[in-house]
Write a protein that holds these residues in place. Structure first.
Motif, PDB file in Angstrom:
ATOM      1  N   TYR A   1      30.272  31.116  29.142  1.00 43.73           N
ATOM      2  CA  TYR A   1      29.956  32.079  28.296  1.00 43.73           C
ATOM      3  C   TYR A   1      28.274  32.479  28.443  1.00 43.73           C
ATOM      4  O   TYR A   1      27.917  33.340  28.076  1.00 43.73           O
TER       5      TYR A   1
ATOM      6  N   GLN B   1      34.458  26.500  23.444  1.00 44.32           N
ATOM      7  CA  GLN B   1      35.845  26.823  22.625  1.00 44.32           C
ATOM      8  C   GLN B   1      36.663  25.851  23.659  1.00 44.32           C
ATOM      9  O   GLN B   1      37.509  25.180  23.196  1.00 44.32           O
TER      10      GLN B   1
ATOM     11  N   ASN C   1      33.846  26.861  28.562  1.00 46.94           N
ATOM     12  CA  ASN C   1      33.069  27.236  27.416  1.00 46.94           C
ATOM     13  C   ASN C   1      33.138  26.425  26.514  1.00 46.94           C
ATOM     14  O   ASN C   1      33.965  25.721  26.340  1.00 46.94           O
TER      15      ASN C   1
ATOM     16  N   ASP D   1      27.771  31.769  22.954  1.00 45.38           N
ATOM     17  CA  ASP D   1      29.098  32.110  22.383  1.00 45.38           C
ATOM     18  C   ASP D   1      29.765  33.366  23.077  1.00 45.38           C
ATOM     19  O   ASP D   1      29.086  33.794  24.065  1.00 45.38           O
ATOM     20  N   GLU D   2      30.873  33.795  22.639  1.00 48.70           N
ATOM     21  CA  GLU D   2      31.702  34.732  23.417  1.00 48.70           C
ATOM     22  C   GLU D   2      30.708  36.236  23.616  1.00 48.70           C
ATOM     23  O   GLU D   2      31.334  37.042  24.178  1.00 48.70           O
TER      24      GLU D   2
END
Length: 204
Positions: free
Chosen positions: A111, A140, A138, A160-161
């Protein structure tokens, strides 16, 4: 480390690792580095694929009892495994960690919002060793793999995304990650040039 130093270290790496794995004091906390390459940390047992293949439970059993290891450290190892291999390696770590034991794992961060970074670390990318990278994690994706096995997951450093960087306090004594916000020499004057996705995973 100079080329000469790396050559010498490479020649000594396997016998040093095997000596550590077979002579460690079982009455003291057991801290282990997997895929240690040329890193040497005081108070840690160092291993590489030549002495302990993460995917082979029989290799783990040569040196450790189940539920016996306090800490496992892996810096830029899991990206060299396929997703299926990565899950199996996580499962072996879980099996041999004590209850409450910590796995600290760092990999390139998928990410990261900078195209140059992604081109450097992606499978087949331009960076050193990227030709052998199998997956770009990533937070997640990796958290999901770990949680499926039973780990409690605490992300330490990650994008994060939305491309925002997150950094939670962490202690290098619990496992040094050199390719990190505070410890990579490429990060200067508040500018992050190279970071890793870093996750602490605890055995329930």
């Amino acid at each position: 480390m100079s080329l000469k130093q790396k050559i010498v270290a490479g020649l000594l790496k396997e016998p040093f690792s095997r000596y550590q794995l077979t002579t460690y004091d079982r009455s003291k906390p057991i801290n282990m580095v997997v895929g240690s390459m040329y890193s040497v940390y005081k108070g840690w047992i160092h291993s590489d694929i030549e002495t302990l293949n993460l995917l082979k439970k029989s290799d783990w059993e040569k040196y450790f009892e189940e539920n016996s290891i306090d800490k496992i450290l892996a810096e830029h190892v899991w990206e060299h495994l396929t997703p299926e291999e990565g899950k199996l390696a996580f499962k072996n770590c879980y099996t041999f960690l004590k209850s409450g034991g910590r796995l600290r794992v760092a990999v390139p961060d998928g990410y990261n919002p900078f195209e140059e970074y992604i081109d450097y670390v992606k499978p087949g990318g331009t960076g050193n060793g990227a030709d052998d990278h199998k997956i770009l994690y990533n937070y997640q994706l990796m958290s999901g793999f770990l949680q499926d096995i039973g780990f409690k997951v605490v992300p330490i450093e990650y994008y994060d995304e939305q491309g925002k960087f997150h950094k939670n306090p962490w202690n290098p004594e619990d496992g040094m990650i050199r390719r990190s916000a505070d410890h990579d020499a490429r990060n200067k004057d508040g500018k992050l040039v190279y970071t890793s996705l870093i996750i602490d995973a605890f055995k329930a």
